[in-house]
Design an enzyme around this catalytic site. Sequence first.
Site, PDB file in Angstrom:
ATOM      1  N   SER A   1     -22.301  44.147  -7.888  1.00  0.00           N
ATOM      2  CA  SER A   1     -22.824  44.642  -9.156  1.00  0.00           C
ATOM      3  C   SER A   1     -21.700  45.391  -9.853  1.00  0.00           C
ATOM      4  CB  SER A   1     -24.000  45.597  -8.933  1.00  0.00           C
ATOM      5  OG  SER A   1     -23.554  46.701  -8.168  1.00  0.00           O
TER       6      SER A   1
ATOM      7  N   THR B   1     -22.322  39.677 -13.571  1.00  0.00           N
ATOM      8  CA  THR B   1     -23.000  40.437 -12.531  1.00  0.00           C
ATOM      9  C   THR B   1     -24.139  41.209 -13.192  1.00  0.00           C
ATOM     10  OG1 THR B   1     -22.673  41.893 -10.614  1.00  0.00           O
ATOM     11  CG2 THR B   1     -21.471  42.473 -12.633  1.00  0.00           C
ATOM     12  N   TYR B   2     -24.682  42.171 -12.482  1.00  0.00           N
ATOM     13  CA  TYR B   2     -25.753  42.991 -13.044  1.00  0.00           C
ATOM     14  C   TYR B   2     -25.347  44.454 -12.949  1.00  0.00           C
ATOM     15  CZ  TYR B   2     -26.872  43.666  -8.123  1.00  0.00           C
ATOM     16  OH  TYR B   2     -26.795  43.964  -6.794  1.00  0.00           O
TER      17      TYR B   2
ATOM     18  N   GLY C   1     -18.601  44.798  -4.572  1.00  0.00           N
ATOM     19  CA  GLY C   1     -18.738  43.499  -3.920  1.00  0.00           C
ATOM     20  C   GLY C   1     -17.611  42.538  -4.254  1.00  0.00           C
ATOM     21  N   ALA C   2     -17.921  41.242  -4.216  1.00  0.00           N
ATOM     22  CA  ALA C   2     -16.912  40.189  -4.357  1.00  0.00           C
ATOM     23  C   ALA C   2     -16.103  40.290  -5.644  1.00  0.00           C
ATOM     24  CB  ALA C   2     -17.578  38.822  -4.263  1.00  0.00           C
ATOM     25  N   ALA C   3     -16.691  40.852  -6.701  1.00  0.00           N
ATOM     26  CA  ALA C   3     -15.969  40.995  -7.972  1.00  0.00           C
ATOM     27  C   ALA C   3     -14.717  41.856  -7.824  1.00  0.00           C
ATOM     28  CB  ALA C   3     -16.889  41.581  -9.034  1.00  0.00           C
TER      29      ALA C   3
END
Length: 143
Positions: free
Chosen positions: A25, A57-58, A73-75
Site C-alpha cells: 500500500s 496501489t491503495y 510492500g513490493a512497490a
Amino acid sequence: MIRTMFKSKIHRATVTHADLHYVGSVTVDLDLLDAADILPGELVSIVDVTNGARLETYTIAGERGSGVIGINGAAAHLVHVDDTVILITYAEMTTEEARTYEPRVVHVGKDNKILQLGNDPAEGHTPGLMRPPHALSNAAHLS
C-alpha cells in the site's frame, strides 16, 4: 457514456520511507488525503518523478501532520526514500459530470506540507515547473 477522469492528485511529494516487508500500500498523511479528497483504501496511481516508475496501489491513512508518504510492500522495489512522487486518483463520471467537475490538486513542499490547493492539473507551483506548452487552464476550456 461513462468516462474515467482525473479526480485529484498530491503533487511532488517526497517519499519518507519505503519498506519491502510491510503489507502493500502507500501510507499518506491524513491531512494530505483529506485535502486531495482521497479516502483510505482508495486506488491511487503513483508516478515516481525521480525514476519514471508507475504503479497502482491503495492508500492507508497516516498520522495527521506527519508528512508521511510511505511505500509499503513490493512497490518498495520501484519507489525509494527521497524520491519525488505524484499520487493520482481517477473517478468514473458521465460526460455531463466530467464537463463541470473540478478536480483537487494539492501542491506540497518541504516535509510534504501543503503549499497550495487548486483544481488545475497543469498548473505548477514548484519553482522551475511550467505549464505544458499549449495546455489550457481549467477555466479556459470550461468556458
